[in-house]
Design a protein around this motif. Structure first.
Motif, PDB file in Angstrom:
ATOM      1  N   SER A 173       0.827  -1.201   0.000  1.00 25.20           N
ATOM      2  CA  SER A 173       0.000   0.000   0.000  1.00 25.20           C
ATOM      3  C   SER A 173       0.866   1.258   0.000  1.00 25.20           C
ATOM      4  N   PRO A 253      -4.702  -2.865  -1.378  1.00 20.96           N
ATOM      5  CA  PRO A 253      -5.733  -2.839  -0.331  1.00 20.96           C
ATOM      6  C   PRO A 253      -7.140  -2.886  -0.930  1.00 20.96           C
ATOM      7  N   ARG A 260      -6.537   2.513  -1.573  1.00 22.81           N
ATOM      8  CA  ARG A 260      -6.813   1.968  -2.891  1.00 22.81           C
ATOM      9  C   ARG A 260      -7.320   3.064  -3.841  1.00 22.81           C
TER      10      ARG A 260
END
Ligand SMILES: [Zn+2]
Length: 272
Positions: A173, A253, A260
């Motif tokens: 991420s 994610p 995201r």
């Protein structure tokens, strides 16, 4: 939608309205819902007896929203189940989820401020304001929101993505970290980036924010461009960090998360 619904107006009051409410019912830190993940009716909660907390926390249109809570260990009444808020994400409707998230943060604040942090006297909650007040020294305690930055760094068609040891295996991420007292958000983005991966960045561009009720964060997300430095993952915090081409990305994610959305936004921009 990753926020309280636009037709929701927050408020806080210990004076309860007569109108039929939307019930944000919590036992311990688990949410009471029907087996198909809808909010319970007030009548369904009657069997639980006197609640630990029962306050008005806002209105959805004209409908009052009540946070009603019981201590951990209380048994769920017939027809209802208890579930963690994370597990309800995507199952409880969006409106109900984000109002539940507000309820949960207010409940955590109420439970954490039963006594004055200065003199130890039991506090009283203000009638029409989210404030716990000490009757002895007049200290006032308000709900806390903790700002945390998130930054997605790009270098040409590549994104710098990292994983922390508590992520689901394989998921990478954007970088994230809490703002320090006395620090600006922008300074935090530069500092955390240097600490977590050892690179310098420039041209911070605001993306969006998202409340994160575990327990009371506000995620503030930016795009940024790489300047200099080789990646050095911070020991204990960052398990791995790498540059990924946008056509060869790792597992990302969940779509609902701001991380995201930030990554998808960069991909769209770079492909466009
Ligand atoms: Zn006090």
């Amino acid at each position: 939608m990753n926020m309280l619904p636009p037709e929701f107006t927050p408020c806080f009051s210990t004076v309860l309205p007569d109108a039929t409410p939307l019930c944000l019912a919590i036992i311990g830190d688990q949410h009471l819902v029907t087996p198909d993940a809808t909010l319970p009716d007030l009548a369904a909660l009657a069997a639980l007896g006197t609640p630990e907390v029962d306050v008005l926390i806002g209105h959805l249109g004209a409908t009052p929203c009540r946070l009603i809570a019981w201590p951990e260990g209380t048994a769920a009444p017939d027809g209802l189940v208890i579930e963690g808020l994370r597990a309800l994400y995507g199952r409880l409707g969006d409106d109900a989820f984000w109002i539940s998230a507000r309820a949960r943060q207010l409940l955590a604040w109420l439970r954490d401020h039963r006594h004055c942090g200065r003199c130890g006297t039991a506090t009283a909650v203000a009638e029409h304001e989210a404030a716990a007040i000490c009757p002895t020294c007049a200290h006032r305690m308000y709900p806390r929101v903790s700002p945390a930055m998130m930054v997605l760094i790009r270098r040409g068609r590549e994104l710098l993505l990292a994983r922390s040891p508590h992520f689901k295996p394989g998921v990478y991420s954007a970088l994230a970290g809490f703002v320090e007292p006395g620090e600006t958000l922008e300074a935090c983005v530069h500092r955390e980036t240097m600490e977590e991966v050892g690179v310098t960045i420039t041209d911070l561009r605001w993306f969006a924010s998202q409340s994160w009720p575990f327990p009371h964060s506000l995620m503030l997300a930016f795009h940024a461009d790489y300047v200099d430095g080789g990646i050095v993952p911070q020991e204990g915090e960052i398990e791995d960090a790498r540059w990924f081409d946008i056509d060869a990305l790792p597992e990302l994610p969940a779509r609902s998360s701001i991380a995201r959305r930030l990554i998808d936004d960069a991909i769209t921009e770079l492909r466009g």
